[in-house]
Design a protein around this motif. Structure first.
Motif, PDB file in Angstrom:
ATOM      1  N   ASN A   6      87.997  50.455 -12.096  1.00 12.79           N
ATOM      2  CA  ASN A   6      87.288  50.556 -10.817  1.00 12.79           C
ATOM      3  C   ASN A   6      88.133  51.301  -9.792  1.00 12.79           C
ATOM      4  N   ASN A   7      89.416  50.942  -9.714  1.00 15.20           N
ATOM      5  CA  ASN A   7      90.305  51.585  -8.743  1.00 15.20           C
ATOM      6  C   ASN A   7      90.672  53.006  -9.163  1.00 15.20           C
ATOM      7  N   LEU A   8      90.679  53.264 -10.473  1.00 14.56           N
ATOM      8  CA  LEU A   8      90.905  54.634 -10.935  1.00 14.56           C
ATOM      9  C   LEU A   8      89.753  55.527 -10.483  1.00 14.56           C
ATOM     10  N   ARG A   9      88.536  55.021 -10.575  1.00 12.65           N
ATOM     11  CA  ARG A   9      87.361  55.770 -10.116  1.00 12.65           C
ATOM     12  C   ARG A   9      87.478  56.134  -8.640  1.00 12.65           C
ATOM     13  N   ASP A  10      88.024  55.220  -7.847  1.00  4.74           N
ATOM     14  CA  ASP A  10      88.077  55.404  -6.395  1.00  4.74           C
ATOM     15  C   ASP A  10      89.430  55.907  -5.905  1.00  4.74           C
ATOM     16  N   VAL A  11      90.302  56.345  -6.811  1.00  8.95           N
ATOM     17  CA  VAL A  11      91.691  56.599  -6.446  1.00  8.95           C
ATOM     18  C   VAL A  11      91.834  57.635  -5.331  1.00  8.95           C
ATOM     19  N   HIS A  12      91.061  58.695  -5.376  1.00 10.94           N
ATOM     20  CA  HIS A  12      91.225  59.732  -4.353  1.00 10.94           C
ATOM     21  C   HIS A  12      90.690  59.273  -3.001  1.00 10.94           C
ATOM     22  N   GLY A  13      89.553  58.593  -3.018  1.00 15.46           N
ATOM     23  CA  GLY A  13      89.015  58.066  -1.760  1.00 15.46           C
ATOM     24  C   GLY A  13      89.929  57.020  -1.154  1.00 15.46           C
ATOM     25  N   ASP A  14      90.485  56.149  -1.997  1.00 16.78           N
ATOM     26  CA  ASP A  14      91.400  55.119  -1.495  1.00 16.78           C
ATOM     27  C   ASP A  14      92.656  55.744  -0.898  1.00 16.78           C
ATOM     28  N   ALA A  15      93.195  56.737  -1.574  1.00 19.75           N
ATOM     29  CA  ALA A  15      94.397  57.401  -1.069  1.00 19.75           C
ATOM     30  C   ALA A  15      94.130  58.069   0.275  1.00 19.75           C
ATOM     31  N   ALA A  16      92.936  58.626   0.422  1.00 22.04           N
ATOM     32  CA  ALA A  16      92.599  59.345   1.656  1.00 22.04           C
ATOM     33  C   ALA A  16      92.520  58.424   2.856  1.00 22.04           C
ATOM     34  N   VAL A  17      92.123  57.154   2.634  1.00 28.37           N
ATOM     35  CA  VAL A  17      91.962  56.225   3.759  1.00 28.37           C
ATOM     36  C   VAL A  17      93.124  55.237   3.855  1.00 28.37           C
ATOM     37  N   GLY A  18      94.173  55.449   3.057  1.00 29.99           N
ATOM     38  CA  GLY A  18      95.353  54.609   3.157  1.00 29.99           C
ATOM     39  C   GLY A  18      95.268  53.287   2.425  1.00 29.99           C
ATOM     40  N   LYS A  19      94.316  53.151   1.492  1.00 32.60           N
ATOM     41  CA  LYS A  19      94.205  51.927   0.692  1.00 32.60           C
ATOM     42  C   LYS A  19      95.123  52.078  -0.514  1.00 32.60           C
ATOM     43  N   ARG A  20      96.241  51.373  -0.487  1.00 28.71           N
ATOM     44  CA  ARG A  20      97.275  51.554  -1.506  1.00 28.71           C
ATOM     45  C   ARG A  20      97.038  50.607  -2.686  1.00 28.71           C
ATOM     46  N   THR A  21      96.093  50.964  -3.526  1.00 35.34           N
ATOM     47  CA  THR A  21      95.861  50.198  -4.740  1.00 35.34           C
ATOM     48  C   THR A  21      96.940  50.561  -5.763  1.00 35.34           C
ATOM     49  N   LEU A  22      97.000  49.803  -6.845  1.00 42.31           N
ATOM     50  CA  LEU A  22      97.969  50.109  -7.893  1.00 42.31           C
ATOM     51  C   LEU A  22      97.710  51.498  -8.474  1.00 42.31           C
ATOM     52  N   ALA A  23      96.431  51.876  -8.589  1.00 43.09           N
ATOM     53  CA  ALA A  23      96.097  53.201  -9.103  1.00 43.09           C
ATOM     54  C   ALA A  23      96.650  54.300  -8.196  1.00 43.09           C
ATOM     55  N   VAL A  24      96.599  54.082  -6.890  1.00 44.54           N
ATOM     56  CA  VAL A  24      97.145  55.057  -5.946  1.00 44.54           C
ATOM     57  C   VAL A  24      98.648  55.176  -6.122  1.00 44.54           C
ATOM     58  N   LEU A  25      99.328  54.040  -6.290  1.00 43.45           N
ATOM     59  CA  LEU A  25     100.783  54.058  -6.423  1.00 43.45           C
ATOM     60  C   LEU A  25     101.228  54.642  -7.759  1.00 43.45           C
ATOM     61  N   LEU A  26     100.533  54.285  -8.842  1.00 42.84           N
ATOM     62  CA  LEU A  26     100.937  54.766 -10.167  1.00 42.84           C
ATOM     63  C   LEU A  26     100.552  56.219 -10.410  1.00 42.84           C
ATOM     64  N   GLY A  27      99.449  56.627  -9.812  1.00 43.49           N
ATOM     65  CA  GLY A  27      98.915  57.944 -10.106  1.00 43.49           C
ATOM     66  C   GLY A  27      97.918  57.853 -11.254  1.00 43.49           C
ATOM     67  N   GLU A  28      97.108  58.880 -11.391  1.00 44.23           N
ATOM     68  CA  GLU A  28      96.022  58.830 -12.382  1.00 44.23           C
ATOM     69  C   GLU A  28      96.537  58.692 -13.815  1.00 44.23           C
ATOM     70  N   ARG A  29      97.509  59.481 -14.202  1.00 44.54           N
ATOM     71  CA  ARG A  29      97.956  59.482 -15.592  1.00 44.54           C
ATOM     72  C   ARG A  29      98.490  58.114 -16.004  1.00 44.54           C
ATOM     73  N   SER A  30      99.367  57.546 -15.210  1.00 49.22           N
ATOM     74  CA  SER A  30      99.947  56.245 -15.552  1.00 49.22           C
ATOM     75  C   SER A  30      98.893  55.142 -15.513  1.00 49.22           C
ATOM     76  N   THR A  31      97.934  55.256 -14.606  1.00 51.49           N
ATOM     77  CA  THR A  31      96.868  54.264 -14.525  1.00 51.49           C
ATOM     78  C   THR A  31      96.004  54.291 -15.780  1.00 51.49           C
ATOM     79  N   ARG A  32      95.750  55.457 -16.303  1.00 48.78           N
ATOM     80  CA  ARG A  32      94.960  55.572 -17.535  1.00 48.78           C
ATOM     81  C   ARG A  32      95.683  54.906 -18.709  1.00 48.78           C
ATOM     82  N   VAL A  33      96.970  55.147 -18.812  1.00 42.09           N
ATOM     83  CA  VAL A  33      97.756  54.522 -19.877  1.00 42.09           C
ATOM     84  C   VAL A  33      97.800  53.008 -19.685  1.00 42.09           C
TER      85      VAL A  33
END
Length: 289
Positions: free
Chosen positions: A188-215
């Motif tokens: 769910n957070n991977l889907r929203d990663v770019h929108g969350d990053a843009a508004v300052g919502k620091r989810t784990l997906a935002v911190l890890l980045g897309e590649r690491s989140t997928r793994v």
């Protein structure tokens, strides 16, 4: 005013497997321990469903007020879309929590009053995921709390509500369920990663980045079924839980292939289905054990 269909969509019914699966597994453990009781099991299910709907409405309310739902992919956002006021969605969240609380009091009366404290902490955790002055969902802690409350607390609490005992088997069985439900949040957070990053919502997906989140997502799925195998060493019937493993292949393939945005909605639904079926077959296997 939002229509009934919009309110239903806002409750995010695709997330409900995260409420049902832990109760099924916890009840399977209770059966295995010769402690099954129907009424406490049904109350636990009602609590889980009400909490899940409550946290979904609470997230809609809090994210909508903060403006982080203004441009989202995925399920209906009542406040963010303007379909309902923040106040109305808050009332819906509080009513859901009230249902959970009343059912919790009934379960405590049948089992142990210690469950009141557990319920109060669970409701507080549901609210502060995105609500309150320090929402932990904005600080990359959502996955930790989901594993604890939708995995450990939900499964062990369901078993305890029926057996009135805290058992190691319940903790073990909670791990694969918790990992799968955590995977739902991760995709769910991977889907929203770019929108969350843009508004300052620091989810784990935002911190890890897309590649690491997928793994990480794929690792959670693998780990969940590895734990099922380990449980099966002591309770062979629990290996029925592996029947759900093929359902995790599709979401894993989609996520690892680099899918983004709307393409991840299917992976989210698939992960939910894998979680629900795991709850069914693992719960059944534990009961048969």
């Amino acid at each position: 005013m939002a229509t009934p269909a919009q309110w239903l969509a806002g409750a995010r019914p695709r997330t409900l497997p995260a409420a049902v699966a832990p109760v099924l597994v916890g009840t399977g453990v209770a059966v295995a321990l010769d402690g099954f009781r129907l009424v406490p099991a049904l109350l636990a299910l009602l609590i889980a469903l009400a909490l899940q709907v409550g946290v979904n409405y609470a997230n809609d309310h809090s994210d909508g007020k903060r403006g982080t739902d203004a441009d989202r992919v995925g399920p209906m956002r009542l406040v963010g879309s303007g379909a309902a006021s923040a106040q109305a969605v808050l009332v819906a969240a509080l009513l859901s929590f009230a249902v959970a609380g009343l059912a919790g009091l009934a379960l405590a009366a049948l089992s142990s009053w210690w469950l009141v404290a557990v319920g109060a902490v669970s409701i507080a955790a549901a609210w502060t995921y995105t609500g309150g002055p320090i929402p932990y969902g904005y600080r990359a802690l959502g996955e930790v709390f989901v594993f604890v409350f939708f995995g450990l607390v939900a499964v062990v609490g369901t078993t305890f509500g029926q057996t009135r005992t805290v058992e190691g088997l319940a903790f073990a069985a909670a791990v694969p369920v918790g990992l799968l439900i955590t995977a739902i949040l991760v995709v769910n957070n991977l889907r929203d990663v770019h929108g969350d990053a843009a508004v300052g919502k620091r989810t784990l997906a935002v911190l890890l980045g897309e590649r690491s989140t997928r793994v990480f997502f794929a690792g959670l799925l693998v780990a969940a079924f590895v734990v099922v195998v380990l449980i099966g060493l002591a309770r062979p019937w629990a290996l029925l839980g592996l029947l759900a493993a093929p359902l995790a292949v599709g979401p894993a393939r989609t996520v690892l292939s680099g899918a983004t945005g709307p393409a991840l909605i299917a992976a989210l639904g698939g992960t939910g289905r894998a979680t629900l079926v795991t709850g069914v077959v693992l719960g059944l296997g534990l009961a048969l054990s």
